[in-house]
Motif scaffolding. Structure first.
Motif, PDB file in Angstrom:
ATOM      1  N   ALA A   1      -3.868  -5.321   5.283  1.00 20.29           N
ATOM      2  CA  ALA A   1      -3.313  -4.334   6.209  1.00 20.29           C
ATOM      3  C   ALA A   1      -2.378  -3.361   5.503  1.00 20.29           C
ATOM      4  CB  ALA A   1      -2.573  -5.051   7.339  1.00 20.29           C
ATOM      5  N   VAL A   2      -1.532  -3.878   4.629  1.00 22.09           N
ATOM      6  CA  VAL A   2      -0.605  -3.015   3.884  1.00 22.09           C
ATOM      7  C   VAL A   2      -1.379  -2.086   2.951  1.00 22.09           C
ATOM      8  CG1 VAL A   2       1.260  -2.984   2.190  1.00 22.09           C
ATOM      9  CG2 VAL A   2       1.294  -4.662   4.049  1.00 22.09           C
ATOM     10  N   ALA A   3      -2.359  -2.633   2.242  1.00 23.34           N
ATOM     11  CA  ALA A   3      -3.145  -1.824   1.308  1.00 23.34           C
ATOM     12  C   ALA A   3      -3.892  -0.712   2.019  1.00 23.34           C
ATOM     13  CB  ALA A   3      -4.121  -2.717   0.550  1.00 23.34           C
ATOM     14  N   GLU A   4      -4.344  -0.976   3.229  1.00 26.67           N
ATOM     15  CA  GLU A   4      -5.076   0.021   4.006  1.00 26.67           C
ATOM     16  C   GLU A   4      -4.241   1.281   4.205  1.00 26.67           C
ATOM     17  OE1 GLU A   4      -8.026  -1.107   7.256  1.00 26.67           O
ATOM     18  OE2 GLU A   4      -6.237  -0.561   8.410  1.00 26.67           O
ATOM     19  N   VAL A   5      -2.929   1.116   4.367  1.00 27.17           N
ATOM     20  CA  VAL A   5      -2.047   2.258   4.596  1.00 27.17           C
ATOM     21  C   VAL A   5      -1.533   2.839   3.275  1.00 27.17           C
ATOM     22  CG1 VAL A   5       0.090   2.999   5.710  1.00 27.17           C
ATOM     23  CG2 VAL A   5      -1.384   1.335   6.847  1.00 27.17           C
ATOM     24  N   VAL A   6      -1.269   1.998   2.297  1.00 27.45           N
ATOM     25  CA  VAL A   6      -0.767   2.478   0.998  1.00 27.45           C
ATOM     26  C   VAL A   6      -1.845   3.261   0.251  1.00 27.45           C
ATOM     27  CG1 VAL A   6       0.085   1.736  -1.269  1.00 27.45           C
ATOM     28  CG2 VAL A   6       0.943   0.641   0.800  1.00 27.45           C
ATOM     29  N   ARG A   7      -3.104   2.894   0.458  1.00 32.94           N
ATOM     30  CA  ARG A   7      -4.231   3.563  -0.202  1.00 32.94           C
ATOM     31  C   ARG A   7      -4.126   5.085  -0.087  1.00 32.94           C
ATOM     32  NH1 ARG A   7      -9.136   4.998   3.039  1.00 32.94           N
ATOM     33  NH2 ARG A   7     -10.473   6.133   1.577  1.00 32.94           N
ATOM     34  N   GLY A   8      -4.256   5.753  -1.234  1.00 32.22           N
ATOM     35  CA  GLY A   8      -4.258   7.205  -1.257  1.00 32.22           C
ATOM     36  C   GLY A   8      -2.897   7.856  -1.212  1.00 32.22           C
ATOM     37  N   THR A   9      -1.813   7.065  -1.153  1.00 29.76           N
ATOM     38  CA  THR A   9      -0.460   7.620  -1.175  1.00 29.76           C
ATOM     39  C   THR A   9       0.095   7.553  -2.597  1.00 29.76           C
ATOM     40  OG1 THR A   9       0.750   5.555  -0.781  1.00 29.76           O
ATOM     41  CG2 THR A   9      -0.164   6.679   1.151  1.00 29.76           C
ATOM     42  N   GLU A  10       1.310   8.040  -2.767  1.00 27.87           N
ATOM     43  CA  GLU A  10       1.965   7.974  -4.072  1.00 27.87           C
ATOM     44  C   GLU A  10       2.679   6.644  -4.299  1.00 27.87           C
ATOM     45  OE1 GLU A  10       1.737  10.305  -6.467  1.00 27.87           O
ATOM     46  OE2 GLU A  10       0.306  11.253  -5.092  1.00 27.87           O
ATOM     47  N   ALA A  11       2.692   5.794  -3.289  1.00 24.45           N
ATOM     48  CA  ALA A  11       3.389   4.504  -3.393  1.00 24.45           C
ATOM     49  C   ALA A  11       2.522   3.465  -4.089  1.00 24.45           C
ATOM     50  CB  ALA A  11       3.780   4.014  -2.002  1.00 24.45           C
ATOM     51  N   SER A  12       3.175   2.400  -4.552  1.00 24.03           N
ATOM     52  CA  SER A  12       2.492   1.280  -5.190  1.00 24.03           C
ATOM     53  C   SER A  12       2.611   0.038  -4.312  1.00 24.03           C
ATOM     54  CB  SER A  12       3.115   0.984  -6.563  1.00 24.03           C
ATOM     55  OG  SER A  12       3.059   2.106  -7.401  1.00 24.03           O
ATOM     56  N   LEU A  13       1.605  -0.821  -4.397  1.00 24.08           N
ATOM     57  CA  LEU A  13       1.591  -2.084  -3.681  1.00 24.08           C
ATOM     58  C   LEU A  13       1.966  -3.207  -4.635  1.00 24.08           C
ATOM     59  CD1 LEU A  13       0.736  -3.930  -1.232  1.00 24.08           C
ATOM     60  CD2 LEU A  13      -1.538  -3.971  -2.275  1.00 24.08           C
ATOM     61  N   ALA A  14       2.966  -3.989  -4.256  1.00 27.16           N
ATOM     62  CA  ALA A  14       3.323  -5.199  -5.001  1.00 27.16           C
ATOM     63  C   ALA A  14       3.005  -6.409  -4.132  1.00 27.16           C
ATOM     64  CB  ALA A  14       4.801  -5.188  -5.390  1.00 27.16           C
ATOM     65  N   LEU A  15       2.738  -7.539  -4.767  1.00 25.58           N
ATOM     66  CA  LEU A  15       2.295  -8.729  -4.040  1.00 25.58           C
ATOM     67  C   LEU A  15       3.289  -9.864  -4.168  1.00 25.58           C
ATOM     68  CD1 LEU A  15      -1.453  -8.790  -5.161  1.00 25.58           C
ATOM     69  CD2 LEU A  15      -0.505  -7.813  -3.069  1.00 25.58           C
ATOM     70  N   LEU A  16       3.582 -10.473  -3.026  1.00 30.71           N
ATOM     71  CA  LEU A  16       4.311 -11.732  -2.996  1.00 30.71           C
ATOM     72  C   LEU A  16       3.381 -12.743  -2.321  1.00 30.71           C
ATOM     73  CD1 LEU A  16       6.768 -13.502  -3.414  1.00 30.71           C
ATOM     74  CD2 LEU A  16       7.743 -12.587  -1.301  1.00 30.71           C
ATOM     75  N   PRO A  17       2.511 -13.411  -3.110  1.00 32.54           N
ATOM     76  CA  PRO A  17       1.488 -14.293  -2.517  1.00 32.54           C
ATOM     77  C   PRO A  17       2.123 -15.377  -1.657  1.00 32.54           C
ATOM     78  CG  PRO A  17       1.085 -13.931  -4.865  1.00 32.54           C
ATOM     79  CD  PRO A  17       2.459 -13.406  -4.572  1.00 32.54           C
ATOM     80  N   SER A  18       1.698 -15.456  -0.407  1.00 24.17           N
ATOM     81  CA  SER A  18       2.339 -16.380   0.523  1.00 24.17           C
ATOM     82  C   SER A  18       1.352 -17.020   1.491  1.00 24.17           C
ATOM     83  CB  SER A  18       3.415 -15.630   1.345  1.00 24.17           C
ATOM     84  OG  SER A  18       4.294 -14.919   0.517  1.00 24.17           O
ATOM     85  N   GLY A  19       0.049 -16.923   1.212  1.00 26.79           N
ATOM     86  CA  GLY A  19      -0.918 -17.415   2.174  1.00 26.79           C
ATOM     87  C   GLY A  19      -1.758 -18.561   1.652  1.00 26.79           C
TER      88      GLY A  19
END
Length: 312
Positions: free
Chosen positions: A66-84
């Motif tokens: 869900a987060v990646a869907e919105v971050v995609r194509g922006t200037e921001a970066s996605l970081a992961l805190l694996p919790s699942g």
């Protein structure tokens, strides 16, 4: 921080974030909680609107997607805190699991890596359609039905192993997919298959390598078609996936012992895939059920997402 409060140890995460903020000289982070009604998209939009340049997704595969869907194509970066339970993207990026401080350190001190992300338009049997993004796999057949058959309460208690029970129920299902498919806008073909999986990357939990040649930054999907004929066909598939992909392929000598391709399992590569089904079927994205589809069109957004990984 976009976080699922059910999945994370919030106090431990806050302590780690505060320490790395101070060390890096960053301004205080924003905290955005997901909910039953928002798996992360709206929380991420609010985070980006507040000026965030790195979004840490803290939760399961659904939160990350869900987060990646919105971050995609922006200037921001996605970081992961694996919790699942699965942590599918983190596994395929070979990130450390179950280490809060290491993950937070990568968010503050790491470097960006561009990866591919899948975009899919799912067509429903009422004539509507909806678009989503996914990071690891989209599938019809075995994997989608297995998810539909999984007991959510059992999954909460024993995690990934809850799927084993659901797998037994699913394998007794004789239903097959009858469909037309088109690769990269080419000629339409008809096929009968038990399962079709579109892979952006190929590793699953329990050291299972479902799609061994899939790469998350090659601009291509690796598409898996399962067409078993009875019990022997399933034995061929399990042997190929669990023994050859999971064991033999890992060493030079082991690769010499691998068999040729088998008729029950086929891999193809493409940038775009269009599928039309004769009957509506369950569909899944990154390990979450996405209802029933009568068809879909999916394409690779090459390098469309920046992910923060440990430096070096």
């Amino acid at each position: 921080m976009v976080y699922n409060p059910i999945k994370v140890d919030l106090e431990a995460v806050r302590q780690s974030v505060a320490a790395h903020e101070a060390s890096a000289g960053w301004e205080p982070s924003g905290w955005f909680e997901t909910s039953r009604d928002d798996s992360g998209q709206e929380a991420t939009r609010q985070a980006l609107a507040s000026g965030a340049t790195v979004i840490i997704a803290a939760g399961g595969d659904g939160t990350v997607r869900a987060v990646a869907e919105v971050v995609r194509g922006t200037e921001a970066s996605l970081a992961l805190l694996p919790s699942g339970t699965g942590n599918l993207l983190a596994r395929n990026l070979h990130l450390t699991l179950n280490d809060i401080d290491h993950a937070i350190s990568a968010a503050f001190e790491g470097e960006d890596r561009s990866i591919d992300i899948g975009v899919i338009d799912i067509r429903r049997d009422d004539g509507s359609s909806d678009e989503h993004a996914y990071l690891v796999m989209a599938g019809l057949g075995l994997d989608a039905k297995m998810l539909a058959n999984t007991d959510d309460d059992l999954k909460k208690r024993i995690g990934w192993f809850a799927y084993v029970r659901a797998l037994g129920d699913t394998l007794r299902d004789k239903n097959e997919l009858r469909m037309r498919y088109r690769l990269d806008g080419g000629q339409a073909r008809r096929i009968r298959a038990h399962t079709i999986i579109v892979g952006n990357c190929g590793a699953l939990p329990a050291n299972i390598v479902l799609i061994p040649d899939a790469a998350i930054d090659d601009g291509l999907f690796d598409i898996l078609l399962l067409r078993p004929e009875g019990v022997f066909g399933w034995l061929q598939i399990f042997g190929k996936v669990l023994w050859e992909n999971g064991v033999l392929r890992r060493t030079r000598w082991g690769r010499l012992l691998m068999t040729r391709e088998i008729s029950a399992l086929r891999y193809v590569k493409a940038k775009k895939l269009a599928v039309t089904l004769e009957e509506a079927q369950d569909i899944e994205l990154d390990g979450d059920g996405f209802g029933v589809a009568i068809g879909f069109t999916t394409s690779v957004d090459e390098g469309g997402l920046r992910v923060r990984v440990p430096r070096g």
